[in-house]
Write an enzyme that holds these catalytic residues in place. Sequence first.
Site, PDB file in Angstrom:
ATOM      1  N   TYR A   1      17.613 -16.833  -4.384  1.00 59.52           N
ATOM      2  CA  TYR A   1      17.828 -16.186  -5.687  1.00 59.52           C
ATOM      3  C   TYR A   1      18.683 -17.041  -6.623  1.00 59.52           C
ATOM      4  O   TYR A   1      18.496 -16.987  -7.841  1.00 59.52           O
ATOM      5  CB  TYR A   1      18.388 -14.766  -5.503  1.00 59.52           C
TER       6      TYR A   1
ATOM      7  N   VAL B   1      12.230 -10.031 -13.147  1.00 60.95           N
ATOM      8  CA  VAL B   1      13.681 -10.075 -12.991  1.00 60.95           C
ATOM      9  C   VAL B   1      14.252 -11.278 -13.739  1.00 60.95           C
ATOM     10  O   VAL B   1      15.428 -11.610 -13.607  1.00 60.95           O
ATOM     11  CB  VAL B   1      14.062 -10.129 -11.484  1.00 60.95           C
ATOM     12  N   ASP B   2      13.400 -11.952 -14.534  1.00 63.88           N
ATOM     13  CA  ASP B   2      13.778 -13.236 -15.146  1.00 63.88           C
ATOM     14  C   ASP B   2      14.562 -13.127 -16.455  1.00 63.88           C
ATOM     15  O   ASP B   2      15.034 -14.136 -16.975  1.00 63.88           O
ATOM     16  CB  ASP B   2      12.530 -14.115 -15.346  1.00 63.88           C
TER      17      ASP B   2
ATOM     18  N   HIS C   1      12.733  -3.608 -11.276  1.00 64.25           N
ATOM     19  CA  HIS C   1      12.951  -4.345 -10.025  1.00 64.25           C
ATOM     20  C   HIS C   1      14.267  -5.118 -10.026  1.00 64.25           C
ATOM     21  O   HIS C   1      14.458  -6.019  -9.210  1.00 64.25           O
ATOM     22  CB  HIS C   1      11.782  -5.301  -9.748  1.00 64.25           C
TER      23      HIS C   1
ATOM     24  N   CYS D   1      27.997  -5.341  -5.042  1.00 61.85           N
ATOM     25  CA  CYS D   1      28.699  -5.356  -3.764  1.00 61.85           C
ATOM     26  C   CYS D   1      28.040  -4.396  -2.781  1.00 61.85           C
ATOM     27  O   CYS D   1      27.798  -3.230  -3.112  1.00 61.85           O
ATOM     28  CB  CYS D   1      30.160  -4.969  -3.982  1.00 61.85           C
TER      29      CYS D   1
ATOM     30  N   GLY E   1      -0.113  -8.837 -17.432  1.00 62.06           N
ATOM     31  CA  GLY E   1       0.274  -9.875 -16.473  1.00 62.06           C
ATOM     32  C   GLY E   1       0.741  -9.356 -15.137  1.00 62.06           C
ATOM     33  O   GLY E   1       1.706  -9.855 -14.580  1.00 62.06           O
ATOM     34  N   THR E   2       0.046  -8.363 -14.606  1.00 61.26           N
ATOM     35  CA  THR E   2       0.425  -7.875 -13.271  1.00 61.26           C
ATOM     36  C   THR E   2      -0.825  -7.606 -12.443  1.00 61.26           C
ATOM     37  O   THR E   2      -1.819  -7.092 -12.960  1.00 61.26           O
ATOM     38  CB  THR E   2       1.344  -6.629 -13.354  1.00 61.26           C
ATOM     39  N   SER E   3      -0.737  -7.958 -11.158  1.00 58.18           N
ATOM     40  CA  SER E   3      -1.921  -7.872 -10.302  1.00 58.18           C
ATOM     41  C   SER E   3      -2.295  -6.433  -9.959  1.00 58.18           C
ATOM     42  O   SER E   3      -3.366  -6.179  -9.421  1.00 58.18           O
ATOM     43  CB  SER E   3      -1.679  -8.663  -9.008  1.00 58.18           C
TER      44      SER E   3
ATOM     45  N   LEU F   1      -5.036 -12.282 -16.661  1.00 58.35           N
ATOM     46  CA  LEU F   1      -5.907 -13.436 -16.395  1.00 58.35           C
ATOM     47  C   LEU F   1      -7.040 -13.048 -15.446  1.00 58.35           C
ATOM     48  O   LEU F   1      -8.194 -13.377 -15.677  1.00 58.35           O
ATOM     49  CB  LEU F   1      -5.064 -14.552 -15.783  1.00 58.35           C
TER      50      LEU F   1
HETATM   51  N1  APR Z   1      -1.652 -14.439 -18.712  1.00 61.35           N
HETATM   52  C1  APR Z   1      -2.007 -13.213 -18.216  1.00 61.35           C
HETATM   53  N2  APR Z   1      -2.009 -12.913 -16.912  1.00 61.35           N
HETATM   54  C2  APR Z   1      -1.656 -13.879 -16.062  1.00 61.35           C
HETATM   55  C3  APR Z   1      -1.286 -15.180 -16.481  1.00 61.35           C
HETATM   56  C4  APR Z   1      -1.287 -15.440 -17.879  1.00 61.35           C
HETATM   57  N3  APR Z   1      -0.965 -16.624 -18.352  1.00 61.35           N
HETATM   58  N4  APR Z   1      -0.987 -15.916 -15.380  1.00 61.35           N
HETATM   59  C5  APR Z   1      -1.168 -15.116 -14.317  1.00 61.35           C
HETATM   60  N5  APR Z   1      -1.567 -13.886 -14.716  1.00 61.35           N
HETATM   61  C6  APR Z   1      -1.856 -12.699 -13.917  1.00 61.35           C
HETATM   62  C7  APR Z   1      -2.587 -13.008 -12.635  1.00 61.35           C
HETATM   63  O1  APR Z   1      -3.989 -12.946 -12.849  1.00 61.35           O
HETATM   64  C8  APR Z   1      -2.099 -11.895 -11.696  1.00 61.35           C
HETATM   65  O2  APR Z   1      -2.991 -10.793 -11.691  1.00 61.35           O
HETATM   66  O3  APR Z   1      -0.614 -12.153 -13.550  1.00 61.35           O
HETATM   67  C9  APR Z   1      -0.759 -11.445 -12.325  1.00 61.35           C
HETATM   68  C10 APR Z   1       0.456 -11.749 -11.479  1.00 61.35           C
HETATM   69  O4  APR Z   1       0.388 -11.004 -10.301  1.00 61.35           O
HETATM   70  P1  APR Z   1       1.536 -11.065  -9.186  1.00 61.35           P
HETATM   71  O5  APR Z   1       1.796 -12.483  -8.833  1.00 61.35           O
HETATM   72  O6  APR Z   1       1.143 -10.152  -8.091  1.00 61.35           O
HETATM   73  O7  APR Z   1       2.852 -10.537  -9.954  1.00 61.35           O
HETATM   74  P2  APR Z   1       3.292  -9.033 -10.240  1.00 61.35           P
HETATM   75  O8  APR Z   1       2.123  -8.151 -10.430  1.00 61.35           O
HETATM   76  O9  APR Z   1       4.321  -9.071 -11.312  1.00 61.35           O
HETATM   77  O10 APR Z   1       4.001  -8.663  -8.861  1.00 61.35           O
HETATM   78  C11 APR Z   1       4.586  -7.391  -8.718  1.00 61.35           C
HETATM   79  O11 APR Z   1       5.483  -8.009  -6.596  1.00 61.35           O
HETATM   80  O12 APR Z   1       6.522  -9.527  -5.153  1.00 61.35           O
HETATM   81  C12 APR Z   1       6.697  -8.463  -6.015  1.00 61.35           C
HETATM   82  O13 APR Z   1       8.714  -7.755  -6.860  1.00 61.35           O
HETATM   83  C13 APR Z   1       7.698  -8.688  -7.115  1.00 61.35           C
HETATM   84  O14 APR Z   1       7.756  -7.658  -9.302  1.00 61.35           O
HETATM   85  C14 APR Z   1       6.925  -8.338  -8.365  1.00 61.35           C
HETATM   86  C15 APR Z   1       5.812  -7.463  -7.859  1.00 61.35           C
END
Ligand code: APR
Length: 232
Positions: free
Chosen positions: A53, A90-91, A106, A114, A173-175, A200
């Site tokens: 971290y 978390v950035d 998150h 602590c 931007g989340t999977s 994406l």
């Molecule tokens: N623009 C749009 N989407 C994008 C881009 C981009 N430039 N680059 C990547 N992506 C998409 C990918 O296609 C993917 O579906 O962002 C997504 C990222 O997915 P993850 O890596 O699974 O990230 P996230 O969904 O934020 O993960 C959720 O998992 O490990 C934990 O705590 C961590 O908060 C995190 C949580």
Amino acid sequence: MKKYVVLTGAGISAESGIRTFRDSGGLWEDHDVEQVASPEGFQADPKLVWQFYKDRYAQSLSVEPNIAHFALKKMEDNLQDNFHLITQNVDGLHSRAGSERVIEMHGSLSTAFCCACNANYPLAELDLSVAIPVCKKCGKSLRPDIVWFGEIPYYLYEIEQLLKDCDVFMVIGTSGSVYPAAGFVMTAKLFGAHTIAVNLDRPDNLGFIDEMHQGKCTELLPPLVDKILSRA
Ligand code: APR
């Protein structure tokens, strides 16, 4: 005026230079999740977890928010109380882009707390040259203020109210693979919201998305935000 709630994930920071988790080249490719992102991992090897971290914190400070973060700041400025931003990230890049009311479900790379007395500290005020930073009040070990696997995310009650009350729910931007955040789109949709995704790849929870914008968020989000604001 319509009420908007936005959930962001690692994809929004990808073009700032922060690695996502599950894409090819993602963080979980060369780190064991159990080791660095679970309470058990921290108990087993706190030095390793702290190093992970500290490195991520340093990296987050070395990059800049991108135009997708700024597009959401513009939404907040224009829609004010009709806009709420939830992030799994978390950035700290949303705050650095100027967003003032970010719900960091998150946790945050820039704080620690602590394990014994719960006191909270900005990392900027801690001596990070030691392997495990300690609490200035009680001397016990601090831990990163990150919600790890197996732990309950922050602000879930407030988030649930927002999901039930919004007209439009956007995921960016989340999977869509990590719960409970991945289930927010289902809750919002069940309570009548229109759901939009900007990503994406096709997210795992695509079945609950009404409007999919597939591509990079720096390219797709700014024009989408302008279109939304022109109609608001
Ligand atoms: N623009 C749009 N989407 C994008 C881009 C981009 N430039 N680059 C990547 N992506 C998409 C990918 O296609 C993917 O579906 O962002 C997504 C990222 O997915 P993850 O890596 O699974 O990230 P996230 O969904 O934020 O993960 C959720 O998992 O490990 C934990 O705590 C961590 O908060 C995190 C949580």
